[in-house]
Design a protein around this motif. Structure first.
Motif, PDB file in Angstrom:
ATOM      1  N   THR A 117       0.835  -1.196   0.000  1.00  0.00           N
ATOM      2  CA  THR A 117       0.000   0.000   0.000  1.00  0.00           C
ATOM      3  C   THR A 117       0.874   1.251   0.000  1.00  0.00           C
ATOM      4  OG1 THR A 117      -1.913   1.081   1.042  1.00  0.00           O
ATOM      5  CG2 THR A 117      -0.264   0.146   2.521  1.00  0.00           C
ATOM      6  N   ASN A 120      -2.246   7.704   0.583  1.00  0.00           N
ATOM      7  CA  ASN A 120      -3.101   8.370  -0.410  1.00  0.00           C
ATOM      8  C   ASN A 120      -2.467   9.626  -0.992  1.00  0.00           C
ATOM      9  OD1 ASN A 120      -5.215   6.575  -0.545  1.00  0.00           O
ATOM     10  ND2 ASN A 120      -6.385   7.559   1.080  1.00  0.00           N
ATOM     11  N   LYS A 123       0.002   8.691  -3.749  1.00  0.00           N
ATOM     12  CA  LYS A 123      -0.421   8.000  -4.963  1.00  0.00           C
ATOM     13  C   LYS A 123      -0.363   8.994  -6.112  1.00  0.00           C
ATOM     14  CE  LYS A 123      -3.066   4.424  -2.830  1.00  0.00           C
ATOM     15  NZ  LYS A 123      -4.309   3.833  -2.486  1.00  0.00           N
ATOM     16  N   TRP A 131       5.928   4.780 -10.527  1.00  0.00           N
ATOM     17  CA  TRP A 131       5.058   5.040  -9.393  1.00  0.00           C
ATOM     18  C   TRP A 131       5.648   4.371  -8.163  1.00  0.00           C
ATOM     19  CZ3 TRP A 131       1.871   8.545 -11.104  1.00  0.00           C
ATOM     20  CH2 TRP A 131       1.417   8.492 -12.405  1.00  0.00           C
ATOM     21  N   ASP A 133       4.187   2.510  -5.971  1.00  0.00           N
ATOM     22  CA  ASP A 133       3.762   1.114  -5.839  1.00  0.00           C
ATOM     23  C   ASP A 133       4.493   0.210  -6.839  1.00  0.00           C
ATOM     24  OD1 ASP A 133       2.341   2.191  -7.979  1.00  0.00           O
ATOM     25  OD2 ASP A 133       0.407   1.397  -7.359  1.00  0.00           O
ATOM     26  N   GLU A 134       4.892   0.750  -7.984  1.00  0.00           N
ATOM     27  CA  GLU A 134       5.706  -0.025  -8.929  1.00  0.00           C
ATOM     28  C   GLU A 134       7.067  -0.362  -8.328  1.00  0.00           C
ATOM     29  OE1 GLU A 134       5.702   0.952 -13.347  1.00  0.00           O
ATOM     30  OE2 GLU A 134       4.933   2.814 -12.450  1.00  0.00           O
ATOM     31  N   SER A 160      -8.959  -4.118  -8.514  1.00  0.00           N
ATOM     32  CA  SER A 160      -8.174  -3.179  -7.707  1.00  0.00           C
ATOM     33  C   SER A 160      -6.958  -2.690  -8.489  1.00  0.00           C
ATOM     34  CB  SER A 160      -7.718  -3.849  -6.407  1.00  0.00           C
ATOM     35  OG  SER A 160      -6.770  -4.869  -6.687  1.00  0.00           O
ATOM     36  N   SER A 161      -6.405  -1.582  -8.049  1.00  0.00           N
ATOM     37  CA  SER A 161      -5.214  -1.051  -8.717  1.00  0.00           C
ATOM     38  C   SER A 161      -4.033  -2.019  -8.586  1.00  0.00           C
ATOM     39  CB  SER A 161      -4.847   0.327  -8.151  1.00  0.00           C
ATOM     40  OG  SER A 161      -4.575   0.241  -6.775  1.00  0.00           O
ATOM     41  N   GLY A 164      -4.329  -4.678 -11.285  1.00  0.00           N
ATOM     42  CA  GLY A 164      -3.872  -4.163 -12.576  1.00  0.00           C
ATOM     43  C   GLY A 164      -2.364  -4.069 -12.654  1.00  0.00           C
ATOM     44  N   LEU A 165      -1.745  -3.594 -11.587  1.00  0.00           N
ATOM     45  CA  LEU A 165      -0.288  -3.482 -11.550  1.00  0.00           C
ATOM     46  C   LEU A 165       0.358  -4.867 -11.628  1.00  0.00           C
ATOM     47  CD1 LEU A 165       2.228  -1.687 -11.217  1.00  0.00           C
ATOM     48  CD2 LEU A 165       1.923  -1.906  -8.742  1.00  0.00           C
TER      49      LEU A 165
END
Length: 192
Positions: A117, A120, A123, A131, A133-134, A160-161, A164-165
């Motif tokens: 995670t 926020n 993000k 990114w 999260d990447e 969820s994102s 997708g990632l």
């Protein structure tokens, strides 16, 4: 910057995990107030053998603050990591839920990514055109490869994102699961 989590990250990481656990809406934690859960996660973070303890965590630090966290471990250690929940409930003087035991989610041949995670406010921010999260997922894959296990697994909510990632990184859905009355897909990535 990616790095191992330390004791100093307790406040920031406990809040990240709190928000993610709240988002998952786990039934076994519904009778616990946000303040009690926050305190349990903060105390548990300092326990090396807790699912959300600092030794299992890698953080993404931006401007001196942990803004993202990824928790992962080999499947063989998963059961031992859940033993702290009852102790944490008792320390808060709370009744331990009957269904407290977390069902193991990792398959025996996996390095399992339990939680990823990003705060926020962070993000949509990038470093070197990636990114946050990447960066965390790429780092988790690297850690999984070093474990010499043949696969990496994770459970994600459909759409969820993170789902997708994970697809962008080559993960494929292998099972549909119901965890705590919610639908998840178990994703795997072959590491060999």
């Amino acid at each position: 910057m990616l790095r191992d989590a330390t004791i100093v990250d307790a406040d920031a990481v406990a809040m990240l995990v709190l928000h993610e656990v709240e988002r998952r809406q786990l039934r076994r934690l519904r009778r616990v107030t946000k303040e009690q859960l926050s305190q349990m996660l903060f105390v548990g973070y300092h326990q090396p053998d807790f699912r959300y303890g600092y030794p299992q965590a890698r953080v993404y630090q931006n401007q001196g603050v942990a803004v993202g966290v990824a928790y992962g471990y080999p499947a063989a250690t998963e059961r031992a990591l859940d033993n702290q929940w009852a102790t944490l409930f008792e320390r808060q003087q709370l009744t331990v839920p009957q269904q407290l035991v977390v069902t193991p989610r990792a398959l025996p041949d996996e390095w399992y990514l339990d939680l990823l995670t990003v705060r926020n406010r962070s993000k949509g921010k990038t470093y070197q055109q990636k990114w946050f999260d990447e960066w965390l997922l790429g780092d988790a894959i690297h850690r999984a490869r070093r474990s010499d296990l043949p696969a990496m697994g994770m459970d994600v909510r459909p759409g969820s994102s993170l789902a997708g990632l994970a697809a962008e990184f080559g993960f494929v859905a292998t099972q549909r699961r119901h965890l705590d009355r919610q639908t998840y897909y178990h994703l795997r990535l072959k590491l060999g």
